[in-house]
Design a protein around this motif. Sequence first.
Motif, PDB file in Angstrom:
ATOM      1  N   ILE A 197      49.112  45.718  34.127  1.00  0.00           N
ATOM      2  CA  ILE A 197      50.216  44.786  34.387  1.00  0.00           C
ATOM      3  C   ILE A 197      50.226  44.378  35.859  1.00  0.00           C
ATOM      4  N   GLY A 198      50.047  45.362  36.760  1.00  0.00           N
ATOM      5  CA  GLY A 198      50.001  45.060  38.184  1.00  0.00           C
ATOM      6  C   GLY A 198      48.839  44.143  38.530  1.00  0.00           C
ATOM      7  N   LEU A 199      47.680  44.386  37.892  1.00  0.00           N
ATOM      8  CA  LEU A 199      46.509  43.536  38.127  1.00  0.00           C
ATOM      9  C   LEU A 199      46.773  42.110  37.665  1.00  0.00           C
ATOM     10  N   ALA A 200      47.443  41.967  36.513  1.00  0.00           N
ATOM     11  CA  ALA A 200      47.756  40.639  35.992  1.00  0.00           C
ATOM     12  C   ALA A 200      48.711  39.890  36.927  1.00  0.00           C
ATOM     13  N   VAL A 201      49.698  40.602  37.460  1.00  0.00           N
ATOM     14  CA  VAL A 201      50.636  39.977  38.403  1.00  0.00           C
ATOM     15  C   VAL A 201      49.898  39.526  39.660  1.00  0.00           C
ATOM     16  N   LEU A 202      48.989  40.340  40.152  1.00  0.00           N
ATOM     17  CA  LEU A 202      48.206  39.983  41.336  1.00  0.00           C
ATOM     18  C   LEU A 202      47.363  38.734  41.084  1.00  0.00           C
ATOM     19  N   VAL A 203      46.711  38.687  39.925  1.00  0.00           N
ATOM     20  CA  VAL A 203      45.906  37.517  39.578  1.00  0.00           C
ATOM     21  C   VAL A 203      46.775  36.264  39.494  1.00  0.00           C
ATOM     22  N   LEU A 204      47.977  36.405  38.922  1.00  0.00           N
ATOM     23  CA  LEU A 204      48.884  35.273  38.798  1.00  0.00           C
ATOM     24  C   LEU A 204      49.325  34.763  40.165  1.00  0.00           C
ATOM     25  N   VAL A 205      49.622  35.681  41.079  1.00  0.00           N
ATOM     26  CA  VAL A 205      50.048  35.283  42.426  1.00  0.00           C
ATOM     27  C   VAL A 205      48.918  34.536  43.142  1.00  0.00           C
ATOM     28  N   VAL A 206      47.697  35.022  42.990  1.00  0.00           N
ATOM     29  CA  VAL A 206      46.549  34.370  43.634  1.00  0.00           C
ATOM     30  C   VAL A 206      46.258  33.014  42.994  1.00  0.00           C
ATOM     31  N   ALA A 207      46.437  32.933  41.666  1.00  0.00           N
ATOM     32  CA  ALA A 207      46.088  31.703  40.947  1.00  0.00           C
ATOM     33  C   ALA A 207      47.157  30.619  41.049  1.00  0.00           C
ATOM     34  N   ALA A 208      48.405  31.002  41.378  1.00  0.00           N
ATOM     35  CA  ALA A 208      49.502  30.031  41.394  1.00  0.00           C
ATOM     36  C   ALA A 208      49.228  28.817  42.280  1.00  0.00           C
ATOM     37  N   PRO A 209      48.770  29.003  43.534  1.00  0.00           N
ATOM     38  CA  PRO A 209      48.478  27.812  44.350  1.00  0.00           C
ATOM     39  C   PRO A 209      47.383  26.935  43.759  1.00  0.00           C
TER      40      PRO A 209
END
Length: 381
Positions: A197-209
């Motif tokens: 779950i933490g990894l998915a949140v990190l990927v989402l934060v990086v991918a958002a821009p």
Amino acid sequence: MSQVDPVRTTDNGGHAIFRTPVATRLHLDPPLLAALLLTMLGGLAVLYSASGGSLDTVVRQAIRFGGGLLVMLVLAQLPPRTFRFWAPLVYGVGLALLALVILVGTEAKGAQRWLSLPGIGRFQPAELMKLAVPAMVAWFFSDRTLPPSKRNVLGSLVLIFLPTVLIAMQPDLGTALLIAAAGLVVLFMAGLSWRLIGLAVLVLVVAAPLMYFFVLHDYQRTRVDTFLNPEADPRGAGWNIIQSKTAIGSGGIGGKGWQDGTQSRLDFLPESHTDFILAVLGEEFGLIGFLLLLAVYLVIIGRGFFISWQAQETFSRLLAAALTMTFFIYVFVNVGMVSGLLPVVGVPLPLVSYGGTSIVTLLASFGMLMSIHTHRRFINF
């Protein structure tokens, strides 16, 4: 054995008679049904005011409520194993219909989201996937070891994101996010590790821009910009949210009174009977009315999680939790959107906003919840 013990009475001769409550015979859950009916009745009252006193609008909404309640009643009679059996087929048909929307769908207001079916009329397949996706992911995990392995997590993500991508292409980002969330809730309830779950949140934060610049459409980027700074275009993109917050704030504690709201009555508030109907409620009934509505919503959500907790099978437990969380996300996103805490994504206020297929889909999900609860098997020790 029945969910509720029969009521013991006596006849004229003094002999014992056992009568089964009507709600039990119809596989209905009284607390959940009462909260739903209360929400719908209150919604009709707010809709009458939001639509400028249009009785025709209220009647059409009431007819849709009636159709949704009928669907709910029918689904409540079916045992959960029926939903489990049909989940793969309904999911597959839904994917095919979504592909047809991309190819030959009917376009309206710049979006291609509907199919025109002979004898049925215009139909939005994305609404079907609000039920099919969580049911399919629950089916996928029902016979597998939990918590899921990485391979099974990957398989479930494929099932979730295939329809999500097809719906986002229409484009309908709001519905796509709701459906993705419904599927991800099942994955979470299946025991997904916090590390993943933490990894998915990190990927989402990086991918958002990257998504902002390369994936979102122009109008979707405008919604994000408006969310961050609505005052930058107060008479254009920021108009809706500014007027919505003005309406809510002007209601104060007790509100201005039913049909006495100025923002909606004088047409300052666009979409006052659909996505922004909560602003009408806030202006006319104030903080008290807003909290009462939230209290009823909490009863519905709490009852849904109680049903999930009492479910005796993996499929039923996962499906009940996903359907309940989907309802919660509806409420959370609409409240956040109308109050300016989230971007505008076109999510209606459940059972209050004027709508069609979304109402039937919601009530269908509650029919499935009632089925899960009332078809439990009791074990005698």
